[in-house]
Design a protein around this motif. Sequence first.
Motif, PDB file in Angstrom:
ATOM      1  N   TRP A 113       0.834  -1.202   0.000  1.00 36.32           N
ATOM      2  CA  TRP A 113       0.000   0.000   0.000  1.00 36.32           C
ATOM      3  C   TRP A 113       0.874   1.260   0.000  1.00 36.32           C
ATOM      4  O   TRP A 113       0.620   2.201  -0.751  1.00 36.32           O
ATOM      5  N   ARG A 127       2.588   1.741  -3.418  1.00 33.75           N
ATOM      6  CA  ARG A 127       1.653   2.274  -4.395  1.00 33.75           C
ATOM      7  C   ARG A 127       1.385   3.757  -4.122  1.00 33.75           C
ATOM      8  O   ARG A 127       1.320   4.573  -5.033  1.00 33.75           O
ATOM      9  N   LEU A 128       1.262   4.114  -2.855  1.00 35.94           N
ATOM     10  CA  LEU A 128       0.997   5.495  -2.477  1.00 35.94           C
ATOM     11  C   LEU A 128       2.191   6.397  -2.834  1.00 35.94           C
ATOM     12  O   LEU A 128       2.016   7.467  -3.397  1.00 35.94           O
ATOM     13  N   GLN A 146       4.573   5.743  -5.020  1.00 29.93           N
ATOM     14  CA  GLN A 146       4.847   5.705  -6.446  1.00 29.93           C
ATOM     15  C   GLN A 146       3.975   6.728  -7.183  1.00 29.93           C
ATOM     16  O   GLN A 146       4.441   7.402  -8.087  1.00 29.93           O
ATOM     17  N   ASN A 147       2.758   6.896  -6.756  1.00 31.30           N
ATOM     18  CA  ASN A 147       1.841   7.836  -7.410  1.00 31.30           C
ATOM     19  C   ASN A 147       2.030   9.269  -6.911  1.00 31.30           C
ATOM     20  O   ASN A 147       1.442  10.183  -7.452  1.00 31.30           O
ATOM     21  N   ARG A 148       2.827   9.458  -5.886  1.00 33.80           N
ATOM     22  CA  ARG A 148       3.025  10.792  -5.310  1.00 33.80           C
ATOM     23  C   ARG A 148       3.716  11.744  -6.284  1.00 33.80           C
ATOM     24  O   ARG A 148       3.396  12.909  -6.348  1.00 33.80           O
ATOM     25  N   ASN A 155       3.490  11.753  -9.521  1.00 30.59           N
ATOM     26  CA  ASN A 155       2.693  12.019 -10.724  1.00 30.59           C
ATOM     27  C   ASN A 155       1.743  13.188 -10.563  1.00 30.59           C
ATOM     28  O   ASN A 155       1.215  13.681 -11.552  1.00 30.59           O
ATOM     29  N   LYS A 156       1.480  13.626  -9.361  1.00 35.40           N
ATOM     30  CA  LYS A 156       0.487  14.684  -9.139  1.00 35.40           C
ATOM     31  C   LYS A 156       1.057  16.046  -9.367  1.00 35.40           C
ATOM     32  O   LYS A 156       2.094  16.433  -9.314  1.00 35.40           O
TER      33      LYS A 156
END
Length: 65
Positions: free
Chosen positions: A54, A57-58, A60-62, A64-65
């Motif tokens: 979790w 995933r959290l 890794q997407n940080r 991209n924002k």
Amino acid sequence: MDKFKRICALLAVIVLVVCAILTLVFAILKNQAAWKASAYCMVVIPVLLYVMMWLARLLQNRGNK
């Protein structure tokens, strides 16, 4: 990266299977302390694996924002 994930998943499954077998063996041998420790690991290891996935995933997407 996919190969690394597959290897990690396979290692996690192997660890959980070994823990399950050890729990059964310790229960049959009536070794209370080892059985309790093994049963504890059967609960804690999957929870830790879930939390690590979790967080990965959290994080890794940080970016991209």
